[in-house]
Design a protein around this motif. Sequence first.
Motif, PDB file in Angstrom:
ATOM      1  N   CYS A  74       0.308  -1.224  -0.050  1.00  0.00           N
ATOM      2  CA  CYS A  74      -0.092   0.344   0.137  1.00  0.00           C
ATOM      3  C   CYS A  74       0.539   1.099  -0.041  1.00  0.00           C
ATOM      4  CB  CYS A  74      -1.035  -0.171   1.643  1.00  0.00           C
ATOM      5  SG  CYS A  74       0.373   0.342   2.451  1.00  0.00           S
ATOM      6  N   PRO A  75       0.221   2.395  -0.254  1.00  0.00           N
ATOM      7  CA  PRO A  75       0.752   3.520  -0.572  1.00  0.00           C
ATOM      8  C   PRO A  75       1.259   4.129   1.529  1.00  0.00           C
ATOM      9  CG  PRO A  75      -0.629   3.934  -1.452  1.00  0.00           C
ATOM     10  CD  PRO A  75      -1.037   2.922  -1.115  1.00  0.00           C
ATOM     11  N   VAL A  76       2.544   4.302   1.745  1.00  0.00           N
ATOM     12  CA  VAL A  76       3.200   4.237   2.617  1.00  0.00           C
ATOM     13  C   VAL A  76       2.812   5.776   3.597  1.00  0.00           C
ATOM     14  CG1 VAL A  76       5.513   5.390   4.470  1.00  0.00           C
ATOM     15  CG2 VAL A  76       5.587   4.269   1.539  1.00  0.00           C
ATOM     16  N   SER A  77       1.892   6.720   2.818  1.00  0.00           N
ATOM     17  CA  SER A  77       1.152   7.467   3.682  1.00  0.00           C
ATOM     18  C   SER A  77      -0.172   6.675   4.422  1.00  0.00           C
ATOM     19  CB  SER A  77       0.201   8.507   2.822  1.00  0.00           C
ATOM     20  OG  SER A  77       1.299   8.984   1.975  1.00  0.00           O
ATOM     21  N   LEU A  78      -0.374   5.620   3.964  1.00  0.00           N
ATOM     22  CA  LEU A  78      -1.641   4.774   4.570  1.00  0.00           C
ATOM     23  C   LEU A  78      -1.378   4.361   5.708  1.00  0.00           C
ATOM     24  CD1 LEU A  78      -3.349   3.493   1.899  1.00  0.00           C
ATOM     25  CD2 LEU A  78      -3.886   5.060   2.273  1.00  0.00           C
ATOM     26  N   THR A  79       0.033   4.300   5.821  1.00  0.00           N
ATOM     27  CA  THR A  79       0.533   3.104   7.176  1.00  0.00           C
ATOM     28  C   THR A  79       0.337   4.283   8.320  1.00  0.00           C
ATOM     29  OG1 THR A  79       2.697   3.721   6.633  1.00  0.00           O
ATOM     30  CG2 THR A  79       1.633   1.942   5.489  1.00  0.00           C
ATOM     31  N   VAL A  80       0.471   5.713   7.831  1.00  0.00           N
ATOM     32  CA  VAL A  80       0.562   6.641   9.257  1.00  0.00           C
ATOM     33  C   VAL A  80      -0.567   7.782  10.035  1.00  0.00           C
ATOM     34  CG1 VAL A  80       2.882   7.159   8.108  1.00  0.00           C
ATOM     35  CG2 VAL A  80       1.451   8.569   7.575  1.00  0.00           C
ATOM     36  N   LEU A  81      -1.281   7.166   9.551  1.00  0.00           N
ATOM     37  CA  LEU A  81      -3.235   7.799   9.460  1.00  0.00           C
ATOM     38  C   LEU A  81      -3.396   7.904  10.825  1.00  0.00           C
ATOM     39  CD1 LEU A  81      -5.067   6.609   6.972  1.00  0.00           C
ATOM     40  CD2 LEU A  81      -3.717   8.468   6.748  1.00  0.00           C
ATOM     41  N   SER A  82      -2.542   6.703  11.499  1.00  0.00           N
ATOM     42  CA  SER A  82      -3.065   6.487  12.865  1.00  0.00           C
ATOM     43  C   SER A  82      -2.031   7.187  13.706  1.00  0.00           C
ATOM     44  CB  SER A  82      -3.247   4.906  13.265  1.00  0.00           C
ATOM     45  OG  SER A  82      -2.290   4.529  13.012  1.00  0.00           O
ATOM     46  N   HIS A  83      -1.006   7.674  13.168  1.00  0.00           N
ATOM     47  CA  HIS A  83       0.455   8.259  13.900  1.00  0.00           C
ATOM     48  C   HIS A  83      -0.563   9.174  14.666  1.00  0.00           C
ATOM     49  CE1 HIS A  83       4.535  10.355  14.856  1.00  0.00           C
ATOM     50  NE2 HIS A  83       4.768   8.945  14.454  1.00  0.00           N
ATOM     51  N   PRO A  84       0.489   9.324  16.202  1.00  0.00           N
ATOM     52  CA  PRO A  84      -0.314  10.481  16.845  1.00  0.00           C
ATOM     53  C   PRO A  84      -0.249  11.590  16.663  1.00  0.00           C
ATOM     54  CG  PRO A  84       1.245   8.773  17.856  1.00  0.00           C
ATOM     55  CD  PRO A  84       1.447   8.317  16.787  1.00  0.00           C
ATOM     56  N   ALA A  85       1.193  11.981  15.563  1.00  0.00           N
ATOM     57  CA  ALA A  85       1.518  13.400  15.232  1.00  0.00           C
ATOM     58  C   ALA A  85      -0.051  13.996  14.298  1.00  0.00           C
ATOM     59  CB  ALA A  85       2.562  13.484  14.601  1.00  0.00           C
ATOM     60  N   VAL A  86      -0.490  12.751  13.178  1.00  0.00           N
ATOM     61  CA  VAL A  86      -1.209  12.600  12.217  1.00  0.00           C
ATOM     62  C   VAL A  86      -2.360  13.099  12.914  1.00  0.00           C
ATOM     63  CG1 VAL A  86      -2.469  11.680  10.616  1.00  0.00           C
ATOM     64  CG2 VAL A  86      -0.108  11.766   9.947  1.00  0.00           C
ATOM     65  N   VAL A  87      -3.440  12.338  13.388  1.00  0.00           N
ATOM     66  CA  VAL A  87      -4.287  12.585  14.377  1.00  0.00           C
ATOM     67  C   VAL A  87      -3.977  13.706  15.006  1.00  0.00           C
ATOM     68  CG1 VAL A  87      -6.217  11.834  15.768  1.00  0.00           C
ATOM     69  CG2 VAL A  87      -4.319   9.967  14.410  1.00  0.00           C
ATOM     70  N   ALA A  88      -3.174  14.149  15.911  1.00  0.00           N
ATOM     71  CA  ALA A  88      -3.195  15.134  16.296  1.00  0.00           C
ATOM     72  C   ALA A  88      -3.154  16.711  15.330  1.00  0.00           C
ATOM     73  CB  ALA A  88      -2.097  15.810  17.510  1.00  0.00           C
ATOM     74  N   PHE A  89      -2.562  16.396  14.171  1.00  0.00           N
ATOM     75  CA  PHE A  89      -2.611  17.670  12.839  1.00  0.00           C
ATOM     76  C   PHE A  89      -4.017  18.071  12.977  1.00  0.00           C
ATOM     77  CE2 PHE A  89      -1.931  18.936   9.145  1.00  0.00           C
ATOM     78  CZ  PHE A  89      -1.296  20.093   8.957  1.00  0.00           C
ATOM     79  N   TYR A  90      -4.913  16.954  12.712  1.00  0.00           N
ATOM     80  CA  TYR A  90      -5.940  17.258  11.871  1.00  0.00           C
ATOM     81  C   TYR A  90      -6.815  17.395  12.496  1.00  0.00           C
ATOM     82  CZ  TYR A  90      -4.487  15.419   6.793  1.00  0.00           C
ATOM     83  OH  TYR A  90      -4.121  14.639   5.823  1.00  0.00           O
ATOM     84  N   HIS A  91      -6.402  16.977  13.888  1.00  0.00           N
ATOM     85  CA  HIS A  91      -7.680  17.415  14.864  1.00  0.00           C
ATOM     86  C   HIS A  91      -7.198  18.893  15.424  1.00  0.00           C
ATOM     87  CE1 HIS A  91      -9.276  18.096  18.757  1.00  0.00           C
ATOM     88  NE2 HIS A  91      -9.851  17.122  18.991  1.00  0.00           N
ATOM     89  N   ASP A  92      -6.812  19.177  15.487  1.00  0.00           N
ATOM     90  CA  ASP A  92      -6.032  20.728  15.075  1.00  0.00           C
ATOM     91  C   ASP A  92      -6.779  21.581  14.190  1.00  0.00           C
ATOM     92  OD1 ASP A  92      -4.933  19.924  17.325  1.00  0.00           O
ATOM     93  OD2 ASP A  92      -2.594  19.820  16.907  1.00  0.00           O
ATOM     94  N   HIS A  93      -6.765  20.796  13.367  1.00  0.00           N
ATOM     95  CA  HIS A  93      -7.681  21.746  12.079  1.00  0.00           C
ATOM     96  C   HIS A  93      -9.299  21.330  11.479  1.00  0.00           C
ATOM     97  CE1 HIS A  93      -3.619  23.685  10.358  1.00  0.00           C
ATOM     98  NE2 HIS A  93      -3.527  23.138  10.991  1.00  0.00           N
ATOM     99  N   GLY A  94      -9.425  21.090  12.249  1.00  0.00           N
ATOM    100  CA  GLY A  94     -10.746  20.505  12.927  1.00  0.00           C
ATOM    101  C   GLY A  94     -11.358  18.934  11.976  1.00  0.00           C
TER     102      GLY A  94
END
Length: 320
Positions: free
Chosen positions: A219-239
């Motif tokens: 799979c694309p590498v980006s799909l493997t980082v979707l649950s990474h804390p930095a990713v979840v927090a980044f998207y959450h901070d932007h609503g």
Amino acid sequence: MADEAGSTAPASDAFQALGSESRMAVLRSLADDEPKTFSELFDASSEDTTAGFAYHLRQLTGLFVQKRDDERYELTYAGRAVVRAIPSGTYTESVDREDIGLDDDCPFCGETALAATVEDNVTRVFCRDCDSPVLRLSFPPSGYRGRDEADLAAAFDAHHRHRIEAFGDGVCPECGGVVTARLRPVEPVESDDEASTDEDHVPIQAAFDCETCGSSLRCPVSLTVLSHPAVVAFYHDHGVDITSRPLWNVGSEWRERRISRDPWCLGIRTRLDDEELHLYVARDGRVVDARRQSVTDRETESEETNDASEDGTTVDGAAA
């Protein structure tokens, strides 16, 4: 922790022991996890004599059934696995479905024309408009039951998110075995042109392989980082709830580019509003660093110019 010693039966013996409806009935009788006596199991069977029933029970004992100290019988781990597989249809059902409409945009052409078809328990997502293949992944037969199109799409997405996370954690979601992970080009490029064989110009994918059962995922590498804390927090901070975006289109803002050979490193960038998140992924799939960066007007213009030479992230070619 040291490996535990245990017994291993030949696979042919295990499957041969299941080759009787009377024996399968014994397993079903014990499926409620309530130990039962010989008499209780015999009464629930269709066998005419206790001698005939005892023969079938002996074929199961040790592999799929064990006799307790109180003379009652219960399922072993293997027995419970078989009992779960029966209603799930893993070994008995083949599901086929016509086009299932998906309310998501195509990651290639942008049209809301994605659809899914199912053939022999394998779901294929594609675009009706541009005919681009998006992903092709298997799904257990029981997963297709009792769900309308919207529920099925959500269940399919959740199932494979969990599988990707398990593979990323180094644990096979099928057997629990050790998984090896490696980032590599999507496919080998055979050419005399040095530029065309340079990995910098070839999309990179994550490749997971179980050392025990051989289960694999690409799979694309980006799909493997979707649950990474930095990713979840980044998207959450932007609503934005990143988990609300399906695997077949996680957003057009994702970019991937190899940025270093020694040490080998893949850069993943995603942008929301005026901020970017940069992830740095090693060749074994580990996120080794994550940084946020504000985007100035000048940097924005520069990044937009460079986007044409960077690999956009889609789930094209995802397979398991």
